[in-house]
Design an enzyme around this catalytic site. Structure first.
Site, PDB file in Angstrom:
ATOM      1  N   TYR A 118       0.924  -1.252  -0.189  1.00  0.00           N
ATOM      2  CA  TYR A 118       0.142  -0.399  -0.355  1.00  0.00           C
ATOM      3  C   TYR A 118       0.554   1.674   0.130  1.00  0.00           C
ATOM      4  O   TYR A 118       2.346   1.662   0.509  1.00  0.00           O
ATOM      5  CB  TYR A 118      -0.315   0.535   1.438  1.00  0.00           C
ATOM      6  N   GLU A 206      -3.366   7.480  -3.830  1.00  0.00           N
ATOM      7  CA  GLU A 206      -3.529   6.282  -3.133  1.00  0.00           C
ATOM      8  C   GLU A 206      -3.494   5.116  -4.346  1.00  0.00           C
ATOM      9  O   GLU A 206      -4.462   5.106  -5.313  1.00  0.00           O
ATOM     10  CB  GLU A 206      -5.415   6.307  -2.185  1.00  0.00           C
TER      11      GLU A 206
END
Ligand code: ADP
Ligand code: MG
Length: 247
Positions: A118, A206
């Site tokens: 991530y 993101e």
């Protein structure tokens, strides 16, 4: 203002962020044409809606069927799945019960995934500083990781007067357990993403998952971008996406 995954990937790619090849499609024919251009042998048919959790989501007309992100191995399967997804309503953890109608697809080349990580960048309003967050728990709901295992998220705050430096990126890359050529690839990726973030006046970018491939490359397999509406007048190319974004 929120844009689609494929639009975010196209914008990020112009800054040198590594993304898989893909083709946007508004019809079954466009999906088939895009798949033929990509060549295969593996394709991923991805619903483009303004919400995450698509892979684990379900279509309201086929609640026990496959989700909003489907890996397929033939152009016939691209066609079949595109036909099922376009015009259907996808319900995910983020859409609420009403779901969102899928009006466009992104056909992407299948990626050989070794690890899912991530990587997020967001503006901390209180300090007006940019925060970079990484986690080895990619592909999962990051809010859940933050709630249950916050120690698995590492945050670095960037001083706007200095900007993101290679040492910031190297520190983040090492904390993800990257090694060898992956480190330089991740540093290049993060600095390119930072440049895109600041130049485009994003409020959040993101990448979940950020993938390490079988051959050690680093690519954005998903991308979410949001923009500060007050800065959009500076970015005609993004403001133009607004009509599509608010369909
Ligand atoms: P969402 O977060 O909305 O569920 P993603 O784009 O993150 O959508 O896709 C969900 C999952 O599907 C990813 O975590 C990854 O495992 C898989 N996936 C997505 N794109 C590809 C691709 N191009 N090749 C292989 N797997 C993919
Ligand atoms: Mg995702």
């Amino acid at each position: 203002m929120n844009i689609h995954e494929y639009q975010a990937k196209q914008l990020l790619a112009t800054y040198g962020v590594a993304t898989p090849q893909g083709r946007a499609a508004m019809s079954v024919d466009e999906a088939v044409k895009g798949a033929a251009e990509l060549g295969g042998p593996i394709w991923v048919v991805k619903s483009q809606i303004h919400a995450g959790g698509r892979g684990a989501g379900r279509f309201s007309n086929d609640p026990s069927g496959a989700g909003g992100v489907r890996v397929v191995k033939s152009i016939d399967d691209v066609r079949d799945n595109a036909a099922k997804m376009l015009g259907s309503t996808l319900v995910t953890k983020q859409t609420g019960e009403a779901g969102k109608e899928v009006q466009r697809l992104y056909i992407e080349e299948g990626c050989d995934i070794a690890r899912e990580l991530y990587l997020g960048m967001l503006l901390d309003r209180a300090s007006s500083r940019l925060v970079v967050m990484v986690s080895t728990e990619g592909g999962m709901d990051i809010e859940e990781v933050a709630e249950h295992t916050p120690e698995k998220i590492l945050k670095v705050t960037i001083d706007p007067a200095v900007g993101m430096m290679p040492f910031h990126a190297r520190q983040l890359a090492f904390s993800l357990g990257l090694e060898g050529k992956q480190v330089n690839a991740a540093v290049k990726f993060m600095l390119a993403m930072y440049k895109a973030f600041t130049e485009l006046d994003a409020s959040i970018v993101e990448i979940n998952p950020l993938v390490v491939t079988g051959s050690g490359d680093i690519v954005a397999l998903d991308a979410k971008m949001n923009f500060d509406d007050n800065a959009l007048y500076r970015h005609a190319e993004i403001a133009q996406l607004r009509d599509l974004a608010e369909e």
